[in-house]
Write an enzyme that holds these catalytic residues in place. Structure first.
Site, PDB file in Angstrom:
ATOM      1  N   GLU A  44       0.844  -1.197   0.000  1.00  0.00           N
ATOM      2  CA  GLU A  44       0.000   0.000   0.000  1.00  0.00           C
ATOM      3  C   GLU A  44       0.880   1.248   0.000  1.00  0.00           C
ATOM      4  O   GLU A  44       1.927   1.287   0.630  1.00  0.00           O
ATOM      5  CB  GLU A  44      -0.874  -0.011   1.260  1.00  0.00           C
ATOM      6  CG  GLU A  44      -1.744   1.219   1.431  1.00  0.00           C
ATOM      7  CD  GLU A  44      -2.471   1.251   2.761  1.00  0.00           C
ATOM      8  OE1 GLU A  44      -3.534   1.881   2.831  1.00  0.00           O
ATOM      9  OE2 GLU A  44      -1.980   0.644   3.739  1.00  0.00           O
ATOM     10  N   LYS A 110      -9.643   2.653  -2.125  1.00  0.00           N
ATOM     11  CA  LYS A 110      -9.840   2.053  -0.814  1.00  0.00           C
ATOM     12  C   LYS A 110     -11.211   2.412  -0.237  1.00  0.00           C
ATOM     13  O   LYS A 110     -11.552   3.592  -0.082  1.00  0.00           O
ATOM     14  CB  LYS A 110      -8.733   2.528   0.120  1.00  0.00           C
ATOM     15  CG  LYS A 110      -8.682   1.839   1.482  1.00  0.00           C
ATOM     16  CD  LYS A 110      -7.490   2.381   2.272  1.00  0.00           C
ATOM     17  CE  LYS A 110      -7.295   1.683   3.598  1.00  0.00           C
ATOM     18  NZ  LYS A 110      -6.118   2.237   4.320  1.00  0.00           N
ATOM     19  N   CYS A 144      -5.480  -2.781   2.788  1.00  0.00           N
ATOM     20  CA  CYS A 144      -5.194  -2.648   4.210  1.00  0.00           C
ATOM     21  C   CYS A 144      -6.426  -2.737   5.116  1.00  0.00           C
ATOM     22  O   CYS A 144      -6.913  -3.824   5.394  1.00  0.00           O
ATOM     23  CB  CYS A 144      -4.412  -1.351   4.448  1.00  0.00           C
ATOM     24  SG  CYS A 144      -3.453  -1.365   5.998  1.00  0.00           S
TER      25      CYS A 144
END
Length: 257
Positions: A44, A110, A144
């Protein structure tokens, strides 16, 4: 369609908020990949570290890194993926790109921004799940903090591979280990996690634990040090176990509002 998808996971330290230095860093690491692989996976925010200061990153750096990914994919004749700080229409995104050897790409923003660090205040959250076809394997790329939310990852698309790229710190690494394995088992999918190592500019420590799990939760690759990990993912393994166990047939149905 291929019987096996060969992947390389690049677990690395990162230069804090320095895209140019990180592109050079990954140039050097990727040049070490001598095996033939179909997909290279980077962490990431691999050009900056997990920064909450996108205003300090030149707005052209996102495009420069996308062009670098396209060049690297063509040169290595492999797909490449990872997330980065990307600015578009005056908004900042923690955006993952999946770039093919042709240079064509798909993107995922995300969904779950990390409120504990204030990510929701500076990055626009995504709203759409992405499923990619790569040589006959269906891939779902996530980022994540998404790992903590199983509903978003639920395998209603019959994907084969779930990928999490991350900057997941040492104090909560046990959760990373447990949830990666859980996502593989509950979705009957390969689950891949690519984390970073080293200290970031805020003093947070990262200890890797990048890993690959098969559809039964067996660990195929794992590391706590700076290195490149390899794994071969088998289409037969997925099909055989899904046909035999049929757990996905009994999953609850739902709609995301």
């Amino acid at each position: 369609m291929t019987k096996n998808l060969n992947i390389a996971l690049v677990q690395s330290h990162l230069h804090w908020e320095n895209p140019e230095a990180n592109r050079a860093l990954f140039d050097a690491k990727i040049s070490q990949i001598s095996e033939e692989v179909d997909l290279i996976i980077l962490p990431e925010m691999f050009t900056t570290g997990f920064t909450m200061n996108p205003k300090d990153i030149d707005k052209l750096e996102g495009l420069k890194t996308l062009e670098w990914m396209q060049h690297t994919a063509r040169e290595k004749n492999t797909a490449i993926t990872g997330s980065l700080v990307f600015q578009e229409n005056g908004k900042n995104y923690n955006r993952s790109f999946f770039v093919r050897p042709s240079g064509e790409y798909e993107k995922y923003d995300k969904k779950h921004t990390f409120t504990l660090a204030g990510e929701h205040k500076v990055y626009q959250a995504g709203t759409e799940k992405l499923i990619i076809d790569c040589k006959g394997f269906k891939i779902c790329p996530l980022i994540c903090y998404d790992l903590r939310f199983p509903v978003w990852a639920r395998n209603v698309e019959a994907y084969d591979i779930l990928i999490y790229v991350a900057n997941w710190p040492r104090p909560r690494i046990n959760a990373w280990d447990a949830l990666l394995k859980a996502r593989a088992i509950e979705n009957m999918s390969y689950c891949i996690g690519v984390n970073r190592v080293g200290l970031d500019g805020l003093g947070h420590q990262y200890v890797g634990h990048s890993a690959v799990y098969d559809v039964l939760g067996e660990q195929l690759a794992y590391s706590e040090k700076e290195e490149i990990l390899y794994a071969s993912l088998s289409k037969e393994h997925i099909t055989t176990n899904r046909n035999k166990l049929k757990f996905l047939n009994d999953r609850d149905s739902f709609s995301l509002l």
